[in-house]
Design a protein around this motif. Structure first.
Motif, short mmCIF file in Angstrom:
data_model
loop_
_atom_site.label_atom_id
_atom_site.label_comp_id
_atom_site.label_asym_id
_atom_site.label_seq_id
_atom_site.Cartn_x
_atom_site.Cartn_y
_atom_site.Cartn_z
N UNK A 52 -12.21 -9.37 -13.42
CA UNK A 52 -13.49 -9.17 -12.73
C UNK A 52 -13.86 -7.70 -12.68
N UNK A 53 -12.87 -6.81 -12.47
CA UNK A 53 -13.15 -5.38 -12.37
C UNK A 53 -13.69 -4.81 -13.69
N UNK A 344 -34.99 -23.73 -18.29
CA UNK A 344 -33.59 -23.76 -18.74
C UNK A 344 -32.71 -22.89 -17.85
N UNK A 345 -33.23 -21.73 -17.42
CA UNK A 345 -32.47 -20.84 -16.57
C UNK A 345 -32.14 -21.46 -15.23
N UNK A 346 -33.11 -22.14 -14.64
CA UNK A 346 -32.89 -22.79 -13.35
C UNK A 346 -31.90 -23.95 -13.50
N UNK A 347 -32.08 -24.76 -14.54
CA UNK A 347 -31.26 -25.96 -14.71
C UNK A 347 -29.81 -25.65 -15.07
N UNK A 348 -29.60 -24.65 -15.90
CA UNK A 348 -28.24 -24.40 -16.43
C UNK A 348 -27.61 -23.11 -15.91
N UNK A 349 -28.10 -22.59 -14.80
CA UNK A 349 -27.59 -21.32 -14.27
C UNK A 349 -26.07 -21.31 -14.08
N UNK A 350 -25.46 -22.31 -13.41
CA UNK A 350 -24.00 -22.26 -13.22
C UNK A 350 -23.22 -22.24 -14.53
N UNK A 351 -23.71 -23.01 -15.50
CA UNK A 351 -23.02 -23.08 -16.80
C UNK A 351 -23.10 -21.75 -17.53
N UNK A 352 -24.26 -21.10 -17.45
CA UNK A 352 -24.44 -19.82 -18.13
C UNK A 352 -23.54 -18.73 -17.52
N UNK A 353 -23.47 -18.67 -16.21
CA UNK A 353 -22.61 -17.68 -15.56
C UNK A 353 -21.14 -17.95 -15.87
N UNK A 354 -20.76 -19.22 -15.89
CA UNK A 354 -19.36 -19.60 -16.14
C UNK A 354 -18.89 -19.18 -17.52
N UNK A 355 -19.81 -19.08 -18.47
CA UNK A 355 -19.44 -18.65 -19.81
C UNK A 355 -18.77 -17.28 -19.81
N UNK A 356 -19.18 -16.43 -18.87
CA UNK A 356 -18.70 -15.05 -18.85
C UNK A 356 -17.48 -14.84 -17.95
N UNK A 357 -17.43 -15.56 -16.82
CA UNK A 357 -16.31 -15.33 -15.89
C UNK A 357 -16.02 -16.61 -15.11
N UNK A 358 -15.51 -17.63 -15.80
CA UNK A 358 -15.27 -18.93 -15.17
C UNK A 358 -14.08 -18.90 -14.21
N UNK A 359 -13.24 -17.85 -14.31
CA UNK A 359 -12.03 -17.78 -13.48
C UNK A 359 -12.33 -17.37 -12.04
N UNK A 360 -13.51 -16.83 -11.75
CA UNK A 360 -13.83 -16.31 -10.42
C UNK A 360 -15.04 -17.05 -9.85
N UNK A 361 -14.80 -17.93 -8.88
CA UNK A 361 -15.87 -18.74 -8.32
C UNK A 361 -16.89 -17.89 -7.55
N UNK A 362 -16.45 -16.77 -6.99
CA UNK A 362 -17.39 -15.90 -6.29
C UNK A 362 -18.41 -15.30 -7.25
N UNK A 363 -17.96 -14.91 -8.42
CA UNK A 363 -18.86 -14.38 -9.45
C UNK A 363 -19.88 -15.45 -9.84
#
Length: 459
Positions: A52-53, A344-363
């Motif tokens: 995350x850092x 698309x941004x509204x519907x798939x926001x969690x999936x898009x963010x998870x692509x980059x840092x799925x290990x940190x739920x706060x992110x």
């Protein structure tokens, strides 16, 4: 389109049907913007595999890159706007002199930025919003990025000068070559050679110098004006024109850097204030959203960059009806496209963010909320961006600067301090949305005043 000389290019720009011309020029610029934005996301994606850092550090250093890019766009747009208007008026000699002044000035500015920032790298890291835990990653990444500053500023000048001359295809080759190389080098240097975040920075710097070499070669193709050291005769006249045409870009990119610094500080403070959250996670989440939003808007900006040379050439030739036809064409189709992107941004926001840092739920939590808020106002950028590009291309420097400064400066910076005081981290996540709404109102008032001026000239 391969032109034999500047006059042949001028005829093509002034007589080809507007819609066909914009689409022809926009194709390469859309592709180059998408690939450039994609390689920016690739940095965040691969660095996100570290921790995350490291992800947050990339977001922190983005402010420095925005300053470097602001300098390049200042000289590139300032000289490019002037070049397109002079070519439209048939004055090739003036265009050649301006190309040299813009290019060599950008090289020198890049060297100055590199030296000064390397000397003060640690205090600069803290100023940009780095926390103590992010600091080692920030310094490691930023030192190498700064070495590429001269290549970045000069490449942006070459790219924009060619684009404003209607040579978008040649500009695309230079930009895309470096972007593709960056995407290939990222995983090799980060993981294969074990360089970590320094590998991501090294991949970016190498790609910038490769792009510079390609772009320099491309300036000799397609009837472009030649950059010659003998034409480098800086004078108040040329710098006045660069300031007039480039200040909107400097305001936009420069204030984007300041806005990112404020965003990092606010995210760090209000992220730490929440139970179970850390400032590092909040900064990382907002950093990811910034990259995704840039990618979403990259096609729009590419489309607008296809519009700019059409606008500059025809305004210089006093063909105002063609300028307005191109403007409304771009606004209409950009709006439709951005409505789809927003959904698309509204519907798939969690999936898009998870692509980059799925290990940190706060992110993921921070990024999802911020992305959805931003996506709601994506369609507003159809008018905001095209209005700003039109004003800049026709030499309305002050009005263009106001519009350019509004979205990530005049409106965003006050909001990023005010809203979080009342609603905490949610205020950080919502600031860009409210900034876009206010900017739309400002750009409508300014844009229609200029449109009416051209309509009176036509009548």
């Amino acid at each position: 389109m391969n032109y034999a000389n500047a006059e042949e290019k001028r005829i093509y720009m002034l007589e080809t049907p507007v819609k066909k011309l914009v689409c022809t020029l926009a194709g390469p610029t859309i592709l180059s913007m998408l690939i450039t934005s994609f390689y920016n996301m690739a940095d965040t994606f691969f660095v996100g595999r570290i921790n995350t850092q490291a992800t947050a550090a990339v977001g922190v250093v983005f402010s420095v890159m925005a300053i470097i890019q602001a300098t390049g766009f200042f000289f590139g747009h300032g000289s490019g706007n002037y070049i397109s208007r002079k070519l439209g008026a048939g004055d090739t000699d003036e265009a050649e002199k301006m190309s040299a002044v813009g290019f060599f000035s950008a090289v020198m500015a890049g060297v100055v930025i590199m030296i000064v920032c390397l000397i003060f790298v640690k205090p600069l890291a803290y100023l940009l919003g780095s926390t103590d835990t992010i600091l080692p990653y920030t310094i490691s990444y930023m030192r190498i990025i700064l070495i590429g500053a001269p290549a970045m500023t000069s490449s942006l000048v070459l790219n924009n000068q060619m684009r404003f001359q209607g040579s978008a295809f040649y500009a695309m080759i230079g930009i895309v070559s470096g972007a593709v190389l960056n995407i290939v080098l990222d995983p090799l240097l980060i993981f294969k050679f074990g360089l970590g975040i320094a590998g991501a920075a090294l991949a970016t710097t190498i790609s910038q110098y490769v792009s510079f070499v390609f772009l320099l070669f491309m300036t000799k193709q397609g009837g472009n004006v030649r950059i010659k050291l003998s034409n480098f005769k800086p004078s108040l006249h040329y710098y006045r024109e660069i300031i007039r045409g480039g200040t909107p870009s400097l305001c936009r990119q420069g204030l984007a850097s300041v806005a990112t610094i404020c965003l990092n500080h606010s995210a760090g403070i209000y992220g730490d204030a929440l139970a179970g959250m850390t400032g590092d996670a909040a900064i990382a989440g907002m950093s990811i959203v910034t990259r995704i939003a840039m990618f979403a808007n990259s096609a729009l900006i590419g489309f607008g960059q296809g519009f700019q040379p059409v606008c500059g050439f025809n305004y210089g030739a006093k063909k105002y009806n063609r300028v307005l036809e191109a403007f409304w064409f771009c606004v209409k189709y950009s709006f439709v496209f951005l409505v789809v992107v927003a959904a698309a941004g509204v519907a798939f926001a969690p999936d898009l963010i998870s692509l980059f840092r799925k290990e940190d739920m706060n992110v993921i939590e921070v990024g999802t909320a911020a992305l959805r808020f931003q996506a709601v106002t994506f369609p507003l950028n159809a008018w905001i961006v095209m209005c700003n590009m039109m004003l800049q291309s026709i030499g309305k420097g002050l009005k263009a600067s106001i519009v350019a400064s509004a979205r990530q400066g005049l409106c965003f910076i006050p909001l990023i301090f005010i809203l979080p005081r009342f609603i905490g981290l949610t205020g950080v996540e919502m600031s860009q949305m409210f900034s876009d709404i206010i900017t739309l109102v400002i750009s409508i008032l300014i844009g229609f005043s200029v449109i009416r001026e051209m309509q009176r000239e036509i009548e």
